[in-house]
Design an enzyme around this catalytic site. Sequence first.
Site, short mmCIF file in Angstrom:
data_model
loop_
_atom_site.label_atom_id
_atom_site.label_comp_id
_atom_site.label_asym_id
_atom_site.label_seq_id
_atom_site.Cartn_x
_atom_site.Cartn_y
_atom_site.Cartn_z
N VAL A 174 4.51 0.83 1.71
CA VAL A 174 4.64 -0.33 2.60
C VAL A 174 4.76 -1.57 1.73
O VAL A 174 3.96 -1.77 0.81
CB VAL A 174 3.41 -0.46 3.53
CG1 VAL A 174 3.61 -1.62 4.50
CG2 VAL A 174 3.18 0.84 4.30
N ASP A 199 -3.69 8.95 15.75
CA ASP A 199 -4.21 8.89 14.38
C ASP A 199 -5.13 7.69 14.20
O ASP A 199 -5.00 6.92 13.25
CB ASP A 199 -3.05 8.84 13.37
CG ASP A 199 -3.51 9.17 11.95
OD1 ASP A 199 -4.55 9.85 11.81
OD2 ASP A 199 -2.85 8.75 10.99
N GLY A 240 0.81 -1.21 0.00
CA GLY A 240 0.00 0.00 0.00
C GLY A 240 0.84 1.25 0.00
O GLY A 240 2.08 1.21 0.07
#
Length: 600
Positions: free
Chosen positions: A86, A197, A79
């Site tokens: 990644v 987050d 991704g």
Amino acid sequence: MPYCKKCGTKLDDDAVFCPNCGTPVSLTKKEKPKTQNPEPDTGSGTMLNVNQVYGRIDLERLPEGHIIDERYEIVRKLGQGSFGAVYLAYDRHMEIEKALKVIPEAVSNDKEAMLSLKKEASIMVKLNHKNIVRVYDFHDSGTIKYIDMEYVDGTSLADLKLEKPGKKFPEAEVKQYALQIAEGLAYAHNKKVIHKDIKPQNMMLTKEGVIKLMDFGIAETVHSSMSRLKNTGSSGTLVYMSPEQLRGKDVGKEADIYSLGATLYELLSGNPPFYQGDISYQIINEQAEPIDGVSEQMNSTILKCLEKDRTKRFSDCTGLISVLKEKAGNRKNKNIPVPGEPVDVERIKEEGPDMPEKPVSVKTIKERGQKEQSGEKKELTDDLIEMVFVEGGTFEMGSNKGDSDEKPVHKVTVNSFYMGKYEVTQKQWKAIMGNNPSYFKGDDLPVENVSWNDVQEFIKKLNQTTGQHYRLPTEAEWEYAARGGNESRGYKYSGSNNIDEVAWYDKNSGNHTHQVGTKAPNELGIYDMTGNVWEWCSDWYNKNYYRHSPQNNPQGPASGKYRVLRGGSWLNLAGNCRVANRYWYVPDFTYLTIGFRVVR
């Protein structure tokens, strides 16, 4: 001039990788350079390379088979996010698959950001929980900088949502995810680690049904670095950010709880609570609407997470877990008598070893009530419920210094009434209802874990038993009595400006309720109107009610979704225990901080 065999791009004579697609260039032994990974060009440390390329290696397009540090073999890209690319990589040393988060050049050239990342990674390495993605190592010395992590064979909740009908999950499924997420957060928060987050993209669901949280603190550090370089605002993802995170201050575990609430809201409704228009303004100023088609219990839990004032949210994830677990099962006691059924006090005594030794007979209670009604006594004192006479009067209700729903201060007049000297105890509840729903057990402790609806059943049976007319106080009556009625000295809390004198709250309670009447009373001789347990009032809640409230004996709005709670509890901060502070919950909500007292 050679050409790339994959995309046809012209290559320099000494090229090792195609600058367009990253494919390795086949060379003869004579032509093969000494190193396959050239060192990156040196820069100013904070210069932003938009293409994120080390030399001729495109970090966002590392090809299959590429070897990093003579150990990690790239399998495929998993991704791309704000952090960077990644990759799934095979660890030749450990002979397992791992995930590598490659650090963008803009961040790797930022010395301050790299020091922060290293610090965050060193903390994450120590976290070991089934609902948190493991971090194994931080590599900042080679050509490519990266974080070595556990590979999770699964799908993010953000991607799974797109596959659901209406792009939203069923409530039962969300509840199970919420429990796992909260347990992972509770573990991290206990280790003094804040995520900052929380969002569906950072939650991976494994094939075994386990939720794994990713990017604790790490994404926030990258966001901060990129924000400095691009002159953008706060770190985090806007639609999930808490008001305090948006303001850039006081960011702690409460901010994670808010973001979790926003995430659950999206999973259930299809969208975060605020996602259109001026999102920042809405996050700071507007209340989220309840979700259609979702139970009142789940709505109240999520809306508590989304409170603007962080002190009104769950104080930690442990409290949230407790609520979610309670709601997962049947919280109702099967031994509650059928409404209208006469109460057999002697039977209750026999079946409950912790019942009062000398229960009061129905006849005695009725006789004492009749005496009081006839004017023989101003204060009713019997073995069941002790009452204090509150002479009616006029007072200034609300606070212009408190929350928005406490404004404006307005003049209110109430008639005389009797109010319970103490919060209703477990002994009293058991004498009428024949059960004890409380989490903390003890005859002289306040009854808790009772909903507004449960209290109505108690009052109905109490009135049938005594022949009296007990009820919950109106919000105006409650505040008038808490302020000391006509004897008021204008205290911030009920009976004092020093909360420790009159209340059990988060700083002195030891995380549990206490025997009623063990702190000092207020000016009227009434105990525990500040702290110990929240107290239900009869009114429906409306945050704007004070703007059009009648002056004489206001009864609250004619209808609504929530009932008023007052007084704060053993779990709350001092600010929540002020006599003017207002709170609310749906009528069927129960929790170990919620009880009540009666008036007559």
